[in-house]
Write an enzyme that holds these catalytic residues in place. Structure first.
Site, PDB file in Angstrom:
ATOM      1  N   ASP A   1      -5.836  -6.609   3.126  1.00  0.00           N
ATOM      2  CA  ASP A   1      -5.200  -5.247   3.287  1.00  0.00           C
ATOM      3  C   ASP A   1      -5.920  -4.776   4.489  1.00  0.00           C
ATOM      4  OD1 ASP A   1      -3.094  -5.223   1.012  1.00  0.00           O
ATOM      5  OD2 ASP A   1      -4.251  -4.087  -0.728  1.00  0.00           O
ATOM      6  N   VAL A   2      -5.937  -4.275   5.079  1.00  0.00           N
ATOM      7  CA  VAL A   2      -6.396  -3.705   6.477  1.00  0.00           C
ATOM      8  C   VAL A   2      -8.256  -3.499   6.035  1.00  0.00           C
ATOM      9  CG1 VAL A   2      -4.944  -0.976   6.278  1.00  0.00           C
ATOM     10  CG2 VAL A   2      -5.980  -2.338   7.923  1.00  0.00           C
TER      11      VAL A   2
END
Ligand code: URA
Length: 231
Positions: free
Chosen positions: A101-102
């Site tokens: 994920d970011v």
């Protein structure tokens, strides 16, 4: 691999150029003109482009230390792509074997070898992924058992595969899993009433993160081969 991929991997042509050449009948596989770009071809096939024999370049295998706020997609989508910092040829051919994920940092494996990726991400190979997790409230030893038995994640029909939870400090744990569903780790902790506040991948299989934040290196031959034996 697909014929269009083979042409790209054996020349400097882009995918669009490779498609144009294939459709125009310039590519011959074992003596036959092939205009289907999806045709599966193999290293042992004799493949020519305008009479020149083609030989595919070897696959590439890299390890990178992902920064917070970067994404694992090949294009910037609201956040910068980590591929922007890879100063190597044909970056668009590469993908991540198990995206983060970011807001997750840590180890990503990058390659253009789809089969190798499949061995890393499919649960049946039991390839272990190790995460260091920060939590919003204090952990208790009672959590170890439910993780080991398999948690029920929201929206899933089957229990998560058994995972090993190691409590490192009141709000920090190491979690080892063998699957990688969408937001796997965050959803596992939600299932036991916890919120993940930081997430970092330390290891995949035998490969541990050993480069500074934002940097990358090529994998060794042994590291590349290590995944074939994980089953
Ligand atoms: N699990 C998550 O929730 N996020 C990641 O980035 C990786 C695993």
């Amino acid at each position: 691999m697909r014929l269009d991929k083979f042409v790209c991997k054996s020349t400097e042509y882009t995918k669009a150029e490779a498609l144009r050449l294939i459709h125009a009948g310039h590519v011959i596989v074992n003596g036959d003109v092939i205009v289907d770009e999806a045709r599966q071809v193999h290293e042992n096939n004799t493949i020519t482009l305008n009479g020149e024999s083609l030989k595919a370049r070897g696959f590439r295998y890299l390890l990178m230390h992902k920064r917070l706020g970067t994404i694992c997609s090949n294009v910037d989508e609201g956040y910068p792509s980590l591929f922007n910092t890879l100063e190597i040829d044909k970056v668009s051919e590469l993908h991540i074997a198990g995206r983060l994920d970011v807001d997750t940092t840590g180890l990503v494996l990058i390659t253009d070898d789809g089969r190798w990726t499949f061995d890393i991400i499919r649960p049946m190979t039991n390839c272990q992924k190790v995460y260091r997790v920060g939590l919003s409230k204090d952990l208790s030893d009672d959590l170890i058992e439910p993780f080991k038995n398999g948690l029920q994640l929201h929206g899933e029909s089957q229990l998560a595969r058994p995972a090993e939870l190691q409590i490192l400090s009141p709000r920090e744990a190491r979690l080892t899993v063998t699957e990688g569903k969408f937001h796997q780790i965050k959803r596992m902790f939600v299932a036991v009433g916890y919120r993940v506040v930081s997430l970092h991948r330390e290891q995949i299989g035998e490969i541990a993160l050993d480069v500074p934040l934002g940097e990358w290196r090529h994998l060794t031959r042994d590291e590349v081969k290590s995944f074939a034996t994980v089953i």
